[in-house]
Design a protein around this motif. Structure first.
Motif, mmCIF file in Angstrom:
data_model
loop_
_atom_site.group_PDB
_atom_site.id
_atom_site.type_symbol
_atom_site.label_atom_id
_atom_site.label_comp_id
_atom_site.label_asym_id
_atom_site.label_seq_id
_atom_site.Cartn_x
_atom_site.Cartn_y
_atom_site.Cartn_z
ATOM 1 N N GLY A 41 60.464 -6.475 -18.090
ATOM 2 C CA GLY A 41 59.548 -5.565 -17.401
ATOM 3 C C GLY A 41 58.129 -6.116 -17.344
ATOM 4 N N LEU A 42 57.661 -6.726 -18.443
ATOM 5 C CA LEU A 42 56.325 -7.321 -18.438
ATOM 6 C C LEU A 42 56.238 -8.472 -17.438
ATOM 7 N N GLY A 43 57.296 -9.289 -17.392
ATOM 8 C CA GLY A 43 57.310 -10.378 -16.431
ATOM 9 C C GLY A 43 57.286 -9.880 -15.004
ATOM 10 N N ALA A 44 58.062 -8.822 -14.733
ATOM 11 C CA ALA A 44 58.081 -8.248 -13.386
ATOM 12 C C ALA A 44 56.730 -7.647 -13.027
ATOM 13 N N ALA A 45 56.103 -6.960 -14.005
ATOM 14 C CA ALA A 45 54.786 -6.365 -13.749
ATOM 15 C C ALA A 45 53.739 -7.444 -13.486
ATOM 16 N N GLY A 46 53.794 -8.525 -14.260
ATOM 17 C CA GLY A 46 52.863 -9.625 -14.031
ATOM 18 C C GLY A 46 53.056 -10.266 -12.672
ATOM 19 N N SER A 47 54.318 -10.457 -12.270
ATOM 20 C CA SER A 47 54.599 -11.041 -10.960
ATOM 21 C C SER A 47 54.120 -10.133 -9.840
ATOM 22 N N ALA A 48 54.378 -8.827 -9.973
ATOM 23 C CA ALA A 48 53.935 -7.883 -8.951
ATOM 24 C C ALA A 48 52.415 -7.870 -8.841
ATOM 25 N N THR A 49 51.728 -8.000 -9.980
ATOM 26 C CA THR A 49 50.263 -8.034 -9.960
ATOM 27 C C THR A 49 49.758 -9.246 -9.188
ATOM 28 N N ILE A 50 50.373 -10.415 -9.439
ATOM 29 C CA ILE A 50 49.943 -11.634 -8.755
ATOM 30 C C ILE A 50 50.191 -11.527 -7.255
#
Length: 207
Positions: A41-50
């Protein structure tokens, strides 16, 4: 990629780690605990932010090209299947042999595209083509060796770091200044990787 905004393709591509994790649980009986889902989930959130931060929604201007949508949706799934197959064979097959097999299959699929008019092959194009092949082969060898040593659920989160590398390479080669979304999203992705590294070490320590 051509009919769709690049941000849309990148966003859909970031679903691949989810598929990889689910395939790992189904085929390799890897346990997906709360820590794995948190890291994912953290990885997905970071990717979505970028991808999305600081701009209007890239989905707003997308046309209805069905083939483009099908390709963008299926690409991360087929990539995840490839990772699962590589994981399955990595303990029994030599990485160099697997790399050669992958290259031969890619050549067979790409051959019909080479039947048309050829562009002029300049020394620059030839050099860049050779470099792409070299980097692709090295990357594939590293991928196989990594899958041999890591559960696919842990590899899946590490795959999110591709967006960070893309931002840094864009800065060095194209003078693209990373925005704050890269640093915020990158922090989330790195945090996810740290959580995953702890998951990778704990079973070894327990054994």
């Amino acid at each position: 990629v051509t009919p769709l905004p690049l941000a849309v393709v990148a966003a859909l591509g970031m679903t691949a780690p989810v598929y990889v994790t689910l395939l790992g649980a189904f085929f390799f009986r890897e346990k997906i605990g709360p820590g794995a889902w948190l890291a994912l989930g953290l990885g997905a959130a970071g990717s979505a932010t970028i991808i999305f931060a600081g701009q209007t929604s890239p989905f707003a201007s997308v046309d209805g090209n069905a083939i483009a949508w099908a390709a963008a949706l299926l690409a991360p799934l087929t990539y995840a299947i490839v990772v699962a197959l590589l994981k399955h064979h990595s303990t029994r097959e030599d990485p160099a042999a697997m790399t050669m097999g992958q290259s031969l299959l890619a050549a067979i699929f790409a051959f019909p595209l080479a039947l048309g008019a050829w562009p002029e092959i300049t020394p620059k194009i030839a050099g860049l083509g050779t470099l792409i092949g070299l980097l692709g082969a090295v990357g594939f060898l590293l991928l196989i060796n990594g899958l041999r040593r890591l559960p696919v659920s842990i590899f899946a989160v590490l795959d999110y770091t591709a967006l960070i590398w893309a931002g840094l390479l864009g800065f060095f080669f194209f003078a693209e200044i990373p925005g704050p979304q890269l640093w915020i999203g990158g922090t989330l992705i790195i945090t996810a990787c740290i959580l995953n590294s702890r998951r990778a070490v704990e079973p070894q320590a327990a054994s």
